[in-house]
Design a protein around this motif. Structure first.
Motif, PDB file in Angstrom:
ATOM      1  N   SER A 101       0.827  -1.223   0.000  1.00 29.90           N
ATOM      2  CA  SER A 101       0.000   0.000   0.000  1.00 29.90           C
ATOM      3  C   SER A 101       0.855   1.265   0.000  1.00 29.90           C
ATOM      4  CB  SER A 101      -0.971  -0.007   1.182  1.00 29.90           C
ATOM      5  OG  SER A 101      -0.269   0.246   2.369  1.00 29.90           O
ATOM      6  N   GLU A 102       2.116   1.163   0.405  1.00 28.18           N
ATOM      7  CA  GLU A 102       2.964   2.378   0.446  1.00 28.18           C
ATOM      8  C   GLU A 102       3.821   2.536  -0.814  1.00 28.18           C
ATOM      9  OE1 GLU A 102       5.368   1.618   4.000  1.00 28.18           O
ATOM     10  OE2 GLU A 102       6.969   0.743   2.778  1.00 28.18           O
ATOM     11  N   ASN A 103       3.720   1.607  -1.792  1.00 24.83           N
ATOM     12  CA  ASN A 103       4.579   1.645  -2.979  1.00 24.83           C
ATOM     13  C   ASN A 103       3.727   1.807  -4.247  1.00 24.83           C
ATOM     14  OD1 ASN A 103       6.249   0.910  -5.185  1.00 24.83           O
ATOM     15  ND2 ASN A 103       7.589  -0.268  -3.846  1.00 24.83           N
ATOM     16  N   ASP A 104       3.916   2.911  -4.962  1.00 24.52           N
ATOM     17  CA  ASP A 104       3.087   3.190  -6.147  1.00 24.52           C
ATOM     18  C   ASP A 104       3.368   2.244  -7.314  1.00 24.52           C
ATOM     19  OD1 ASP A 104       1.905   5.280  -4.886  1.00 24.52           O
ATOM     20  OD2 ASP A 104       3.257   6.802  -5.721  1.00 24.52           O
ATOM     21  N   GLY A 105       4.484   1.545  -7.276  1.00 23.79           N
ATOM     22  CA  GLY A 105       4.838   0.645  -8.381  1.00 23.79           C
ATOM     23  C   GLY A 105       4.104  -0.686  -8.336  1.00 23.79           C
ATOM     24  N   VAL A 106       3.379  -0.941  -7.235  1.00 26.39           N
ATOM     25  CA  VAL A 106       2.676  -2.225  -7.076  1.00 26.39           C
ATOM     26  C   VAL A 106       1.254  -1.972  -6.581  1.00 26.39           C
ATOM     27  CG1 VAL A 106       4.724  -3.655  -6.663  1.00 26.39           C
ATOM     28  CG2 VAL A 106       3.652  -2.489  -4.736  1.00 26.39           C
ATOM     29  N   ALA A 107       0.358  -2.936  -6.856  1.00 26.50           N
ATOM     30  CA  ALA A 107      -1.031  -2.804  -6.384  1.00 26.50           C
ATOM     31  C   ALA A 107      -1.472  -4.146  -5.800  1.00 26.50           C
ATOM     32  CB  ALA A 107      -1.921  -2.430  -7.550  1.00 26.50           C
ATOM     33  N   LEU A 108      -2.257  -4.088  -4.748  1.00 26.49           N
ATOM     34  CA  LEU A 108      -2.769  -5.329  -4.142  1.00 26.49           C
ATOM     35  C   LEU A 108      -3.912  -5.860  -5.006  1.00 26.49           C
ATOM     36  CD1 LEU A 108      -2.511  -7.249  -1.669  1.00 26.49           C
ATOM     37  CD2 LEU A 108      -4.409  -5.958  -0.647  1.00 26.49           C
ATOM     38  N   ALA A 109      -3.693  -7.040  -5.614  1.00 20.91           N
ATOM     39  CA  ALA A 109      -4.684  -7.602  -6.533  1.00 20.91           C
ATOM     40  C   ALA A 109      -5.435  -8.768  -5.903  1.00 20.91           C
ATOM     41  CB  ALA A 109      -3.988  -8.065  -7.811  1.00 20.91           C
ATOM     42  N   GLY A 110      -5.044  -9.176  -4.706  1.00 20.67           N
ATOM     43  CA  GLY A 110      -5.730 -10.298  -4.059  1.00 20.67           C
ATOM     44  C   GLY A 110      -5.009 -10.699  -2.792  1.00 20.67           C
ATOM     45  N   ALA A 111      -5.739 -11.395  -1.933  1.00 26.20           N
ATOM     46  CA  ALA A 111      -5.161 -11.851  -0.667  1.00 26.20           C
ATOM     47  C   ALA A 111      -5.860 -13.151  -0.297  1.00 26.20           C
ATOM     48  CB  ALA A 111      -5.384 -10.796   0.416  1.00 26.20           C
ATOM     49  N   PHE A 112      -5.095 -14.116   0.154  1.00 27.76           N
ATOM     50  CA  PHE A 112      -5.756 -15.365   0.557  1.00 27.76           C
ATOM     51  C   PHE A 112      -5.140 -15.920   1.822  1.00 27.76           C
ATOM     52  CE2 PHE A 112      -2.856 -18.804  -0.776  1.00 27.76           C
ATOM     53  CZ  PHE A 112      -1.975 -18.114  -1.591  1.00 27.76           C
ATOM     54  N   GLU A 113      -5.884 -16.817   2.419  1.00 28.82           N
ATOM     55  CA  GLU A 113      -5.514 -17.448   3.697  1.00 28.82           C
ATOM     56  C   GLU A 113      -5.865 -18.931   3.641  1.00 28.82           C
ATOM     57  OE1 GLU A 113      -4.368 -17.725   6.615  1.00 28.82           O
ATOM     58  OE2 GLU A 113      -3.354 -15.810   6.775  1.00 28.82           O
ATOM     59  N   ARG A 114      -5.451 -19.624   4.657  1.00 27.30           N
ATOM     60  CA  ARG A 114      -5.789 -21.038   4.821  1.00 27.30           C
ATOM     61  C   ARG A 114      -7.322 -21.198   4.879  1.00 27.30           C
ATOM     62  NH1 ARG A 114      -7.143 -23.210   9.209  1.00 27.30           N
ATOM     63  NH2 ARG A 114      -6.550 -21.387  10.461  1.00 27.30           N
ATOM     64  N   ALA A 115      -7.848 -22.253   4.210  1.00 23.50           N
ATOM     65  CA  ALA A 115      -9.289 -22.507   4.284  1.00 23.50           C
ATOM     66  C   ALA A 115      -9.681 -22.685   5.756  1.00 23.50           C
ATOM     67  CB  ALA A 115      -9.630 -23.767   3.483  1.00 23.50           C
ATOM     68  N   GLY A 116     -10.758 -22.044   6.162  1.00 25.95           N
ATOM     69  CA  GLY A 116     -11.214 -22.153   7.558  1.00 25.95           C
ATOM     70  C   GLY A 116     -10.692 -21.029   8.442  1.00 25.95           C
ATOM     71  N   SER A 117      -9.805 -20.206   7.910  1.00 30.14           N
ATOM     72  CA  SER A 117      -9.266 -19.092   8.700  1.00 30.14           C
ATOM     73  C   SER A 117     -10.377 -18.089   9.024  1.00 30.14           C
ATOM     74  CB  SER A 117      -8.165 -18.393   7.897  1.00 30.14           C
ATOM     75  OG  SER A 117      -7.915 -17.114   8.416  1.00 30.14           O
ATOM     76  N   ASP A 118     -10.306 -17.494  10.211  1.00 26.81           N
ATOM     77  CA  ASP A 118     -11.275 -16.455  10.614  1.00 26.81           C
ATOM     78  C   ASP A 118     -11.176 -15.223   9.719  1.00 26.81           C
ATOM     79  OD1 ASP A 118     -11.973 -18.054  12.680  1.00 26.81           O
ATOM     80  OD2 ASP A 118     -10.847 -16.928  14.236  1.00 26.81           O
TER      81      ASP A 118
END
Ligand SMILES: NC(=O)C1=CN([C@@H]2O[C@H](COP(=O)(O)OP(=O)(O)OC[C@H]3O[C@@H](n4cnc5c(N)ncnc54)[C@H](OP(=O)(O)O)[C@@H]3O)[C@@H](O)[C@H]2O)C=CC1
Ligand SMILES: O=C(O)C1=N[C@H](C(=O)O)C[C@H](O)C1
Length: 271
Positions: free
Chosen positions: A24-41
């Motif tokens: 989020s602090e770097n203009d050269g990159v963008a967050l396109a997705g995020a994932f976690e272990r199945a069942g994670s809160d």
């Protein structure tokens, strides 16, 4: 210039949250997705809110497949099994896979090498500039000081760390072994207990401490007759690793597939 699209594996973890902040602090990159272990809160929660940077409009999912298909790179500080599984998807998607996960066994490394035929894998036990510079200094010291200086690697981490010795300790051990022209595998002593006998000549010893909230302390001790040289690094903030991972992703973008290290990214000699 369009930003490199990055996804974060293990987005609710200690490093996952730091990675979302670093993106989020770097203009050269963008967050396109995020994932976690199945069942994670964390599933369904906004990755930016989890990371403490406010909503980013990216909900945490438990399925990396569609995320990889729409990304240029993945940042992954999770577990060895999760990392190997993601490397296979990264190979299918021909994307950059930055791996900070430690505790990988030989069998995991073989599968990463196979994935690196199609993916750009950048992997290091430590993504900070300071530790990678330290590794170059350790290699130089090990070579200059000669075999009658005993080498010991001491590390301390927080109470939640699950692998030992740390990936960094092993990276520093590899650098010391390279400086001596030795194989680390054949010369390392990873624990001592009871009547151990004297220190085997030419060995590289490891000592592990765990406790509290220590982000990561490493010291390589060169112990000679009547004197000692100690080279140390102390990590004070996980953002040093996260910013290093973003730098690695940008370095790997549009590079040819292969299994690279942080030393390659930083232009430092590798062990
Ligand atoms: N190379 C470097 O510079 C650094 C490396 N590390 C390494 O990074 C790794 C992670 O460290 P840390 O962030 O402290 O650990 P955490 O346990 O805080 O984070 C790991 C995260 O990965 C999640 N996870 C587990 N399995 C999967 C899966 N199959 N798919 C997606 N997510 C998954 C965990 O979920 P859950 O908790 O629900 O299981 C957790 O949220 C360790 O190996 C550590 O040594 C850490 C710092 C720097
Ligand atoms: O688990 C951690 O926290 C860290 N892991 C890496 C390692 O195993 O060396 C890097 C850093 O020291 C923090």
């Amino acid at each position: 210039m369009t930003a490199m699209r990055l996804i974060v594996a293990g987005a609710a973890g200690r490093m996952g949250r730091a990675l979302v902040r670093a993106i989020s602090e770097n203009d050269g990159v963008a967050l396109a997705g995020a994932f976690e272990r199945a069942g994670s809160d964390a599933i369904g929660r906004d990755a930016g809110e989890l990371a403490g940077v406010g909503p980013l409009g990216v909900a945490v999912t438990d399925d990396p497949l569609p995320l990889v298909a729409a990304a240029d790179g993945a940042l992954d500080f999770t577990t060895p099994d999760a990392t190997v599984a993601l490397s296979e998807l990264a190979a299918q998607g021909r994307i950059v896979h930055v791996i900070g996960t430690t505790g990988l066994a030989e069998s995991h490394l073989q599968r990463l090498d196979a994935a690196a035929r199609h993916a750009v894998i950048v992997r290091s036990g430590n993504m900070s500039l300071g530790v990678n510079l330290l590794a170059a200094l350790v290699r130089q010291a090990a070579s200059a000081l000669g075999p009658d200086w005993d080498i010991e690697v001491l590390e301390m981490h927080h109470r939640a760390k699950v692998d030992a010795p740390s990936g960094t300790a092993l990276l520093l051990g590899e650098a010391a072994a390279a400086g001596r022209g030795l194989s680390l595998e054949e010369n390392s002593v990873r624990s001592r207990d009871g009547h151990t006998g004297p220190r085997p000549e030419g060995s590289i010893g490891f000592a592990t401490l765990r406790g509290g909230t220590v982000v990561g302390d490493h010291t390589v001790i060169f112990a000679g007759a009547g004197e000692r040289v100690e080279l140390s690094h102390r990590a004070e903030d996980r953002m040093i690793f996260a910013r290093g991972a973003v730098k690695a992703a940008l370095w790997g973008f549009r590079r040819k597939p292969g299994h690279y290290s942080m030393a390659d990214v930083l232009g430092l000699p590798s062990a």
